[in-house]
Motif scaffolding. Structure first.
Motif, PDB file in Angstrom:
ATOM      1  N   TYR A   7       2.523   4.538  13.737  1.00 14.16           N
ATOM      2  CA  TYR A   7       3.809   5.370  13.835  1.00 14.16           C
ATOM      3  C   TYR A   7       4.762   4.506  12.835  1.00 14.16           C
ATOM      4  O   TYR A   7       5.411   4.996  11.799  1.00 14.16           O
ATOM      5  N   ALA A   8       4.390   3.158  12.617  1.00 18.43           N
ATOM      6  CA  ALA A   8       5.058   2.397  11.848  1.00 18.43           C
ATOM      7  C   ALA A   8       4.917   2.684  10.324  1.00 18.43           C
ATOM      8  O   ALA A   8       5.910   2.628   9.619  1.00 18.43           O
ATOM      9  N   PHE A   9       3.584   3.008  10.002  1.00 19.71           N
ATOM     10  CA  PHE A   9       3.290   3.440   8.569  1.00 19.71           C
ATOM     11  C   PHE A   9       3.813   4.663   8.327  1.00 19.71           C
ATOM     12  O   PHE A   9       4.352   5.174   7.075  1.00 19.71           O
ATOM     13  N   TYR A  10       3.983   5.504   9.384  1.00 21.63           N
ATOM     14  CA  TYR A  10       4.515   7.125   9.261  1.00 21.63           C
ATOM     15  C   TYR A  10       6.009   6.767   8.680  1.00 21.63           C
ATOM     16  O   TYR A  10       6.496   7.565   7.921  1.00 21.63           O
ATOM     17  N   ASP A  42      10.444   7.316   5.271  1.00 23.26           N
ATOM     18  CA  ASP A  42      11.543   6.764   4.495  1.00 23.26           C
ATOM     19  C   ASP A  42      11.562   6.709   2.979  1.00 23.26           C
ATOM     20  O   ASP A  42      12.590   6.982   2.197  1.00 23.26           O
ATOM     21  N   LEU A  43      10.363   6.612   2.654  1.00 23.82           N
ATOM     22  CA  LEU A  43      10.127   6.463   0.860  1.00 23.82           C
ATOM     23  C   LEU A  43      10.165   7.506   0.153  1.00 23.82           C
ATOM     24  O   LEU A  43      10.397   7.706  -0.877  1.00 23.82           O
ATOM     25  N   TYR A  77       0.761  -1.201  -0.106  1.00 23.30           N
ATOM     26  CA  TYR A  77      -0.087  -0.018  -0.093  1.00 23.30           C
ATOM     27  C   TYR A  77       0.827   1.346  -0.085  1.00 23.30           C
ATOM     28  O   TYR A  77       0.696   2.155  -0.795  1.00 23.30           O
ATOM     29  N   TYR A  78       1.860   1.469   0.981  1.00 22.28           N
ATOM     30  CA  TYR A  78       2.401   2.706   1.202  1.00 22.28           C
ATOM     31  C   TYR A  78       3.582   2.873   0.122  1.00 22.28           C
ATOM     32  O   TYR A  78       3.833   3.988  -0.454  1.00 22.28           O
ATOM     33  N   PRO A  79       4.277   1.977  -0.305  1.00 22.89           N
ATOM     34  CA  PRO A  79       5.217   1.899  -1.370  1.00 22.89           C
ATOM     35  C   PRO A  79       4.520   2.390  -2.769  1.00 22.89           C
ATOM     36  O   PRO A  79       4.995   3.315  -3.482  1.00 22.89           O
TER      37      PRO A  79
END
Length: 364
Positions: free
Chosen positions: A105-108, A113-114, A81-83
């Protein structure tokens, strides 16, 4: 233009006002509001720019959402999803990007980073939620339907309640009746608190048996067409203590006079003050232990809020609960809660058909 397209357009205009080129939406209720996604929380991400949008989800939802998303919303199928969201951010040329303040926070960290260097990435609390506070015609219709289902089910429950049932049995029976009348699911665990336990504002249903002389408070909310009711009524099992009768009438009047002041332009704190001052004038201010109400819709708790600290201004389209209460420790308590839709000229009580005079269930 359908209502989802209208909502998305409103949100894109809000992005312009916020000076954001785009925003990542991961809150399930917010995605439901904007594009009609009704899947499990965590199973999708929405990227919205000022003129484009893309919904990212996985193959489990491909058939359901291919060709059914609002016009102008692209569909991307992937487990990443996030990439993929970052790819779309780059594709849309977004340099000022917002995210919801409840993003895990993990998704933040993953997004941070990306994202390319130079892209600002800032929390924007309550952006979609602010739009959700004002219900459109489709939402108002769903809320009316949800409250009507709750009214029918609760009235049916009153015909079945009797001394000797446990609070859990009452709660479970109401859950069944709600579904028989068309509800999809409860929005919270149904509260049934009887006798001394009715003095607990959020007393979960227990194994306590209903007894003659008890006040019984039932607080319930059920989804219909994706929108929830939130209702509370208190009834008596036979003859009750005179002071319990007294506080019932005080709470009833506090509920009624507070509803009457609901109209566009008043503040949440003003509305709260009406209920709180009335109960205080009658000697029970310290026994009123919570705020007067809140918004409801896709979630059981939304803005605006009716509390002493609220600076929210009430506007037409708000759906608000009004739920004053008095709680006498060790003796019993009363709460009466209605769902009120604010209109341009005042308000509409969606739960007006539920009895508000004290219902006394006969004791054999």
């Amino acid at each position: 233009m359908g209502f989802y397209e209208e909502r998305l357009t409103k949100f894109q205009k809000l992005l312009q006002k916020l000076e954001l080129q785009g925003m990542i939406i991961s809150n399930a209720s917010n995605m439901n509001y904007l594009i009609g996604f009704s899947g499990v929380p965590g199973d999708g991400v929405l990227v919205v720019s000022q003129d484009k949008a893309a919904f990212i989800t996985d193959a489990r939802y491909e058939n359901e959402y291919t060709g059914t998303l609002p016009e102008g919303v692209d569909l991307a199928i992937t487990r990443q999803y996030y990439p993929k969201a970052v790819e779309i951010v780059k594709e849309y040329g977004i340099d000022q990007l917002g995210f919801e303040s409840d993003l895990p926070y993990a998704f933040y960290e993953e997004l941070d980073d990306l994202l390319p260097e130079g892209v600002s990435f800032d929390a924007v609390p309550g952006a979609v939620e602010a739009l959700r506070e004002t219900k459109d015609d489709q939402e108002a219709a769903a809320l009316r339907k949800a409250t009507q289902v709750s009214i029918k089910a609760f009235n049916a429950l009153l015909k079945e309640v009797k001394v000797g049932m446990t609070e859990k049995e009452v709660a479970n029976r109401l859950d069944v009746l709600q579904k028989e009348f068309g509800a999809e699911k409860p929005s919270f665990e149904t509260i049934v608190a009887s006798g001394y336990r009715s003095a607990m504002p959020h007393g979960m249903a227990s194994d306590k048996k209903l007894e003659a002389g008890d006040l019984v408070t039932v607080d319930f909310g059920y989804y219909v067409d994706g929108y929830t009711s939130d209702v509370t009524r208190t009834f008596a099992l036979g003859e009750i203590d005179p002071e319990l009768k007294k506080i019932y009438e005080i709470v009833k009047e506090a509920n009624e006079i507070t509803i009457e002041v609901l109209k566009p332009g008043v503040s949440g704190s003003e509305v709260d003050r009406v209920a709180r001052d009335f109960i205080t004038e009658h000697g029970y201010g310290e026994q009123y232990q919570h705020s007067t109400g809140h918004g409801a819709g896709l979630d059981i708790h939304e803005g605006p809020y009716l509390s002493s600290r609220s600076s929210d201004e009430i506007v037409a389209g708000n759906l608000l609960t009004v739920e004053p209460g008095i709680y006498l420790a060790g003796k019993g308590g009363v709460r009466i809660e209605d769902d009120i839709l604010v209109t341009k000229d005042g308000h509409e009580n969606l739960t007006a058909d539920l009895p508000k005079d004290l219902v006394v269930v006969p004791v054999d």
